[in-house]
Design a protein around this motif. Structure first.
Motif, short mmCIF file in Angstrom:
data_model
loop_
_atom_site.label_atom_id
_atom_site.label_comp_id
_atom_site.label_asym_id
_atom_site.label_seq_id
_atom_site.Cartn_x
_atom_site.Cartn_y
_atom_site.Cartn_z
N ASN A 2 -5.66 121.38 112.69
CA ASN A 2 -5.05 122.61 112.19
C ASN A 2 -4.99 123.64 113.31
O ASN A 2 -5.75 123.56 114.29
N ARG A 3 -4.10 124.59 113.17
CA ARG A 3 -3.86 125.55 114.24
C ARG A 3 -5.12 126.33 114.58
O ARG A 3 -5.41 126.58 115.75
N GLU A 4 -5.89 126.72 113.58
CA GLU A 4 -7.07 127.55 113.82
C GLU A 4 -8.07 126.86 114.73
O GLU A 4 -8.58 127.46 115.69
N GLU A 5 -8.36 125.58 114.46
CA GLU A 5 -9.36 124.90 115.29
C GLU A 5 -8.87 124.72 116.71
O GLU A 5 -9.66 124.78 117.66
N LEU A 6 -7.56 124.53 116.88
CA LEU A 6 -7.02 124.36 118.23
C LEU A 6 -7.10 125.66 119.02
O LEU A 6 -7.43 125.66 120.21
N ILE A 7 -6.81 126.76 118.38
CA ILE A 7 -6.89 128.06 119.06
C ILE A 7 -8.34 128.38 119.42
O ILE A 7 -8.63 128.89 120.51
N ILE A 8 -9.26 128.07 118.52
CA ILE A 8 -10.67 128.37 118.77
C ILE A 8 -11.20 127.58 119.96
O ILE A 8 -11.84 128.14 120.86
N THR A 47 -13.64 118.77 116.48
CA THR A 47 -12.31 118.79 117.07
C THR A 47 -12.24 117.84 118.26
O THR A 47 -11.27 117.10 118.44
N VAL A 48 -13.27 117.85 119.09
CA VAL A 48 -13.31 116.94 120.24
C VAL A 48 -13.42 115.49 119.76
O VAL A 48 -12.77 114.59 120.32
N GLU A 49 -14.21 115.25 118.74
CA GLU A 49 -14.35 113.89 118.21
C GLU A 49 -13.00 113.36 117.73
O GLU A 49 -12.67 112.18 117.96
N LYS A 50 -12.22 114.20 117.07
CA LYS A 50 -10.90 113.76 116.61
C LYS A 50 -9.98 113.47 117.79
O LYS A 50 -9.24 112.47 117.77
N ALA A 51 -10.01 114.34 118.79
CA ALA A 51 -9.16 114.11 119.97
C ALA A 51 -9.54 112.81 120.66
O ALA A 51 -8.67 112.02 121.05
N ALA A 52 -10.85 112.57 120.81
CA ALA A 52 -11.32 111.36 121.48
C ALA A 52 -10.95 110.11 120.68
O ALA A 52 -10.55 109.09 121.25
N ALA A 53 -11.06 110.18 119.36
CA ALA A 53 -10.72 109.03 118.52
C ALA A 53 -9.23 108.73 118.58
O ALA A 53 -8.83 107.56 118.68
N ASN A 54 -8.40 109.76 118.53
CA ASN A 54 -6.96 109.54 118.64
C ASN A 54 -6.59 108.94 119.99
O ASN A 54 -5.73 108.07 120.10
N TYR A 55 -7.25 109.43 121.05
CA TYR A 55 -6.96 108.95 122.39
C TYR A 55 -7.34 107.48 122.55
O TYR A 55 -6.67 106.72 123.26
N ALA A 56 -8.40 107.07 121.88
CA ALA A 56 -8.93 105.72 122.04
C ALA A 56 -8.17 104.68 121.22
O ALA A 56 -8.39 103.48 121.40
N ASN A 57 -7.27 105.12 120.35
CA ASN A 57 -6.56 104.19 119.48
C ASN A 57 -5.06 104.25 119.72
O ASN A 57 -4.56 105.15 120.40
N ASP A 58 -4.35 103.29 119.14
CA ASP A 58 -2.91 103.22 119.35
C ASP A 58 -2.14 104.04 118.32
O ASP A 58 -0.92 104.21 118.46
#
Length: 269
Positions: A245-251, A227-238
């Motif tokens: 998904n909702r479950e991973e965000l809540i966890i 989940t952190v890897e996805k957030a970091a990748a999105n942040y680093a790109n345009d």
């Protein structure tokens, strides 16, 4: 990987120097210094979605006319091409630190429409002689003191106070609590910002969102790292490369919340 002041593209530096020149021309002999903080100072600046964070310090208070001139400069400059957030404080306000801190002038894109109407109508609902306070300034000043960049003027440690830890925590905790509520609506910002707070209360490190993401990949349980890897990748790109998904965000939200609560209470180290 994001940019810092030394590595950023030339158009970023030119834009900052342009603002420095324009604001300096308005303030003339009243300017103590012009400073950059935030992602551009700490190395997480992304030209596609980062804003440029600026603190300006003056010798004495500024007039309403000067505030209007600063507003005009910010309205023209901000989003052309990068959004800016500018706060102006006096040396007296810094020397006599209080939290939340008073300030002379503030601009961010949040205020654009109101400022445009204010200038068009000649009113003084928002641009006036009143001195307001901003709890976010404790965080901005802390970042500037530890990691900021002096573009012009007196050295940072000659100007800015070392804000008490409790004021800094108070400042960042409001945004953190908003992230706890809004992680499903803005997962990238909220995940990385929650990690910044976690990193500080655990290790006392003031970090960028990019740095907090890398730290999270080393400290969180294995199941949360994707989940952190996805957030970091999105942040680093345009563009948004990954969805959540909702479950991973809540966890991940609940895990970070529990850890931050423990460390703030002086629990497990």
């Amino acid at each position: 990987m994001g940019f810092n002041w030394q590595t950023c593209p030339m158009n970023v530096k030119e834009f900052v120097l342009y603002l420095n020149e324009k604001i300096g021309d308005i303030l003339q002999g009243n300017l103590v210094g012009f400073y950059v903080h935030g992602s551009l100072a700490m190395g997480g600046f992304n030209p596609y979605h980062s804003d440029i964070d600026i603190l300006v310090v003056t010798e004495v208070s500024i007039s309403v006319d000067v505030k209007r001139q600063l507003t005009e400069v910010c309205l023209v400059g901000s989003n052309n091409p990068f959004p800016v957030e500018v706060s102006v404080l006096t040396k007296h306000q810094l020397d006599n630190w209080q939290h939340p801190s008073p300030f002379e002038f503030h601009y961010s894109e949040f205020w654009r429409e109101r400022y445009e109407q204010e200038l068009a109508n000649g009113t003084n609902n928002y641009i006036n002689e009143h001195v307001h306070t901003d709890p976010d300034l404790a965080a901005h000043l802390t970042i500037t003191f530890h990691r900021g960049i002096c573009i012009e003027g007196k050295p940072i440690h000659d100007v800015f106070p070392n804000v008490p830890r409790e004021d800094y925590v108070s400042s960042i905790i409001g945004d953190y609590e908003d992230c706890l509520e809004n992680v499903e609506q803005d997962p990238v910002y909220c995940i990385l910002n929650m990690l910044r707070v976690f990193m500080y209360v655990k290790d006392g490190i003031i970090s960028s969102k990019e740095e907090a993401g890398r730290w999270g990949m080393t400290i969180l349980p294995e199941g949360l790292i994707p989940t952190v890897e996805k957030a970091a990748a999105n942040y680093a790109n345009d563009t948004e490369m990954y969805s959540f998904n909702r479950e991973e965000l809540i966890i991940i939200r609940d895990y970070i919340k529990d850890c931050v609560t423990q460390y703030r209470k002086g629990g497990v180290k």
